[in-house]
Enzyme design. Structure first.
Site, short mmCIF file in Angstrom:
data_model
loop_
_atom_site.label_atom_id
_atom_site.label_comp_id
_atom_site.label_asym_id
_atom_site.label_seq_id
_atom_site.Cartn_x
_atom_site.Cartn_y
_atom_site.Cartn_z
N GLY A 109 33.78 71.30 54.92
CA GLY A 109 34.58 72.53 55.04
C GLY A 109 35.36 72.81 53.77
O GLY A 109 36.48 73.31 53.79
N GLY A 110 34.74 72.48 52.65
CA GLY A 110 35.45 72.47 51.37
C GLY A 110 35.71 73.83 50.73
O GLY A 110 36.42 73.90 49.73
N ASP A 126 30.02 72.83 52.46
CA ASP A 126 30.43 73.86 53.42
C ASP A 126 29.17 74.55 53.91
O ASP A 126 28.06 74.26 53.43
CB ASP A 126 31.39 74.88 52.77
CG ASP A 126 32.33 75.53 53.79
OD1 ASP A 126 31.83 76.16 54.75
OD2 ASP A 126 33.57 75.41 53.63
N TYR A 165 42.90 74.83 69.21
CA TYR A 165 43.08 74.19 67.90
C TYR A 165 43.96 72.94 68.05
O TYR A 165 43.60 71.84 67.61
CB TYR A 165 43.72 75.20 66.95
CG TYR A 165 44.02 74.70 65.56
CD1 TYR A 165 43.02 74.21 64.73
CD2 TYR A 165 45.33 74.76 65.05
CE1 TYR A 165 43.30 73.78 63.44
CE2 TYR A 165 45.61 74.33 63.76
CZ TYR A 165 44.60 73.84 62.97
OH TYR A 165 44.89 73.42 61.69
N LYS A 184 42.96 68.97 67.74
CA LYS A 184 43.56 68.10 66.72
C LYS A 184 44.19 66.85 67.35
O LYS A 184 44.13 65.76 66.77
CB LYS A 184 44.59 68.88 65.89
CG LYS A 184 43.96 69.91 64.94
CD LYS A 184 43.15 69.24 63.83
CE LYS A 184 42.66 70.24 62.80
NZ LYS A 184 41.91 69.62 61.71
N1 LIG Z 1 45.74 75.57 55.72
C1 LIG Z 1 46.70 75.15 56.51
O1 LIG Z 1 47.81 75.73 56.57
C2 LIG Z 1 46.49 73.92 57.35
C3 LIG Z 1 45.26 73.30 57.43
N2 LIG Z 1 45.10 72.19 58.22
C4 LIG Z 1 43.80 71.57 58.33
O2 LIG Z 1 43.26 71.33 57.05
C5 LIG Z 1 41.84 71.52 57.07
C6 LIG Z 1 41.44 72.53 56.00
O3 LIG Z 1 42.15 73.71 56.27
P1 LIG Z 1 41.79 75.08 55.52
O4 LIG Z 1 41.14 74.83 54.23
O5 LIG Z 1 43.03 75.88 55.57
O6 LIG Z 1 40.77 75.71 56.58
P2 LIG Z 1 39.86 77.01 56.37
O7 LIG Z 1 39.76 77.68 57.69
O8 LIG Z 1 40.35 77.81 55.22
O9 LIG Z 1 38.46 76.37 55.98
C7 LIG Z 1 37.67 75.69 56.93
C8 LIG Z 1 36.26 75.62 56.39
O10 LIG Z 1 35.44 75.01 57.40
C9 LIG Z 1 34.16 75.58 57.25
N3 LIG Z 1 33.36 75.39 58.47
C10 LIG Z 1 33.40 76.07 59.64
N4 LIG Z 1 32.42 75.65 60.46
C11 LIG Z 1 31.75 74.66 59.79
C12 LIG Z 1 30.63 73.85 60.10
N5 LIG Z 1 29.99 73.96 61.27
N6 LIG Z 1 30.21 72.95 59.19
C13 LIG Z 1 30.86 72.83 58.00
N7 LIG Z 1 31.90 73.58 57.65
C14 LIG Z 1 32.36 74.49 58.53
C15 LIG Z 1 34.43 77.06 56.99
O11 LIG Z 1 33.30 77.67 56.39
C16 LIG Z 1 35.65 76.99 56.10
O12 LIG Z 1 35.29 77.08 54.73
C17 LIG Z 1 41.50 71.97 58.50
O13 LIG Z 1 41.04 70.87 59.23
C18 LIG Z 1 42.81 72.45 59.05
O14 LIG Z 1 42.90 72.28 60.44
C19 LIG Z 1 46.12 71.68 58.96
C20 LIG Z 1 47.34 72.29 58.94
C21 LIG Z 1 47.64 73.40 58.08
C1 LIG Z 2 49.45 75.18 60.47
C2 LIG Z 2 48.00 75.26 60.69
O1 LIG Z 2 47.43 74.35 61.23
C3 LIG Z 2 47.24 76.47 60.28
N1 LIG Z 2 47.70 77.04 59.07
C4 LIG Z 2 47.37 77.49 61.39
O2 LIG Z 2 48.34 78.29 61.32
O3 LIG Z 2 46.56 77.45 62.30
#
Ligand SMILES: NC(=O)C1=CN([C@@H]2O[C@H](COP(=O)(O)OP(=O)(O)OC[C@H]3O[C@@H](n4cnc5c(N)ncnc54)[C@H](O)[C@@H]3O)[C@@H](O)[C@H]2O)C=CC1
Ligand SMILES: CC(=O)[C@H](N)C(=O)O
Length: 406
Positions: A62-63, A88, A195, A199
């Site tokens: 999911g990079g 991804d 979600y 988690k």
């Molecule tokens: N950004 C934030 O504020 C926060 C993020 N996180 C966690 O950090 C991690 C990364 O977050 P973000 O980069 O913000 O998420 P994002 O939503 O921006 O990116 C997630 C990625 O997962 C990919 N994805 C979806 N289905 C997939 C599949 N079947 N196989 C492979 N890839 C797939 C998507 O294409 C997307 O690029 C997540 O696990 C999220 O829950 C946790 C808390 C806060």
């Molecule tokens: C805090 C998170 O996990 C994320 N940015 C969301 O709002 O769902």
């Protein structure tokens, strides 16, 4: 009787923890088969040189989301470009594709994922694929598949191949019954979003695999992450990134949360630095497998006022999205300390200055705040560790008790 004895011996063997050094090495191996999708040996990444062999070989799932590209950049600086593979299911932008190894990987395709791990001799896996809170609530079956079934694939492969596995959790893993101020690492977790539920499941499964199979599972609960170079992927905290982009592009920002919704947030560099630190920590330094991390908490109104100090023409309106608002209310449980506390306030103004600096709005901002920034591309926020050491006073959570959440 012998049968009973054998069964009880088998059960006790199975329940022994390899993590304690006393168990048998049992891994949850699924049936071995040939993947229909072979990864070409000369895919868009290069073979590793011997000089790089001391470094971990890293895969990020999911990079291409908000956090993955920044994480790859940080890890490549540390471990070498070719030791870090981004993956991804989306097509990477040119600058991402040419910045280092990229490979297609759908975490729901178990065999393909296993093949990637084997062919590339992966030793560390950062599992970033997920559907975030708002998009997850809009498509529960998909969120369940990606966040739960996908995680099971990753856990099994990590256990089979002896990987060190990082899975981020979130403030969304808490719920209305979780204690506040501060929310401890170990406490009641009854989230009401798919979600959050997925988690908590990930935290528990990771810990279970650690004790049952000796999996080196590591997890941090991230707050909402603020970044300048990457867009958020459909969470409740997205507004805190969008406001900067709208301030620059249109001078108008419509916020989908109520002005007084206080949520915990963190600057991306701090989040990624913490992630690397927990992955590099020696096993004996970890007393648990899942930790909270925190930086500051603020409301949309406070953020808007801070941005308006630098973009005075910015007009902010509020058009509350009921789903996001309900999710946000649940997350306010996780307020670690008050915005008004000195350290948190300083961090908040600094983060706003940094994001505006990166967006070319306030070139002198960081310097005025006494931050040394050698260049925009080497921007590192070093304030959090020192600031977080300052004394934190507890505060009363200001969640409106009439808001029920989801
Ligand atoms: N950004 C934030 O504020 C926060 C993020 N996180 C966690 O950090 C991690 C990364 O977050 P973000 O980069 O913000 O998420 P994002 O939503 O921006 O990116 C997630 C990625 O997962 C990919 N994805 C979806 N289905 C997939 C599949 N079947 N196989 C492979 N890839 C797939 C998507 O294409 C997307 O690029 C997540 O696990 C999220 O829950 C946790 C808390 C806060
Ligand atoms: C805090 C998170 O996990 C994320 N940015 C969301 O709002 O769902």
């Amino acid at each position: 009787m012998p049968i009973v004895r054998n069964v009880s011996r088998a059960v006790s063997q199975l329940l022994q923890s390899p993590a304690c050094g006393c168990g048998v090495s049992i891994v949850p191996v699924r049936c071995i088969g040939i993947s229909p999708r072979q990864v070409a040996s000369d895919a868009s990444f290069h073979s590793v040189s011997f000089s790089e062999s001391d470094h971990p070989r890293v895969l990020i799932t999911g990079g291409l989301g908000q956090l993955g590209v920044g994480l790859a950049k940080l890890l490549r600086k540390r471990f070498g470009k070719n030791n870090v593979i981004l993956s991804d299911i989306r097509k990477p932008a040119d600058h991402v594709f040419y910045s280092g190894p990229f490979i297609y990987s759908d975490i729901l395709d178990y065999k393909n994922l296993r093949e990637i791990v084997v062919n590339n001799r992966i030793t560390w896996l950062f599992h970033y694929s997920a559907l975030l809170s708002a998009v997850g609530e809009a498509n529960v079956p998909l969120a369940r598949a990606v966040n739960i079934t996908g995680l099971h694939n990753v856990l099994d492969i990590a256990a089979e191949h002896n990987l060190r596995l990082f899975v981020p959790s979130t403030i969304g893993a808490f719920g209305p019954t979780s204690p506040r101020d501060p929310t401890p690492d170990l406490c009641i977790q009854r989230p009401r979003t798919i979600y959050g539920v997925s988690k908590v499941h990930a935290e528990l499964m990771g810990e279970y695999y650690h004790y049952r199979y000796g999996l080196d599972f590591r997890c941090l609960r991230y707050p909402g992450i603020i970044s300048a170079d990457s867009q958020p992927g459909g969470g409740t905290t997205d507004y805190a990134v969008q406001i900067f982009h709208d301030a620059i592009k249109t001078g108008k920002f419509e916020c989908n949360l109520k002005p007084d919704t206080r949520l915990p947030m963190m600057y991306i560099d701090d989040c990624l630095k913490a992630t690397l630190e927990v992955m590099e920590a020696p096993a004996e330094a970890l007393s648990m497998r899942t930790y909270n991390i925190s930086a500051m908490s603020f409301t949309p109104e406070e953020l808007a006022q801070e941005v308006q100090k630098h973009v005075p023409e910015l007009q902010v309106t509020y058009n509350v999205d009921t789903v996001r608002q309900a999710i946000a209310v649940l997350k306010t449980c996780f307020i670690m300390f008050t915005f008004l506390k000195k350290a948190s306030l300083k961090m908040f103004t600094t983060v706003v200055a940094l994001v505006l600096f990166k967006c070319n709005i306030w070139p002198n901002g960081p310097a005025k705040l006494g931050l040394f920034i050698p260049s925009k591309n080497s921007l590192t926020l070093v304030l959090s560790s020192s600031m977080l050491k300052q004394e934190c006073l507890p505060l009363n959570c200001d969640t409106d008790p009439s808001d029920e959440g989801l």
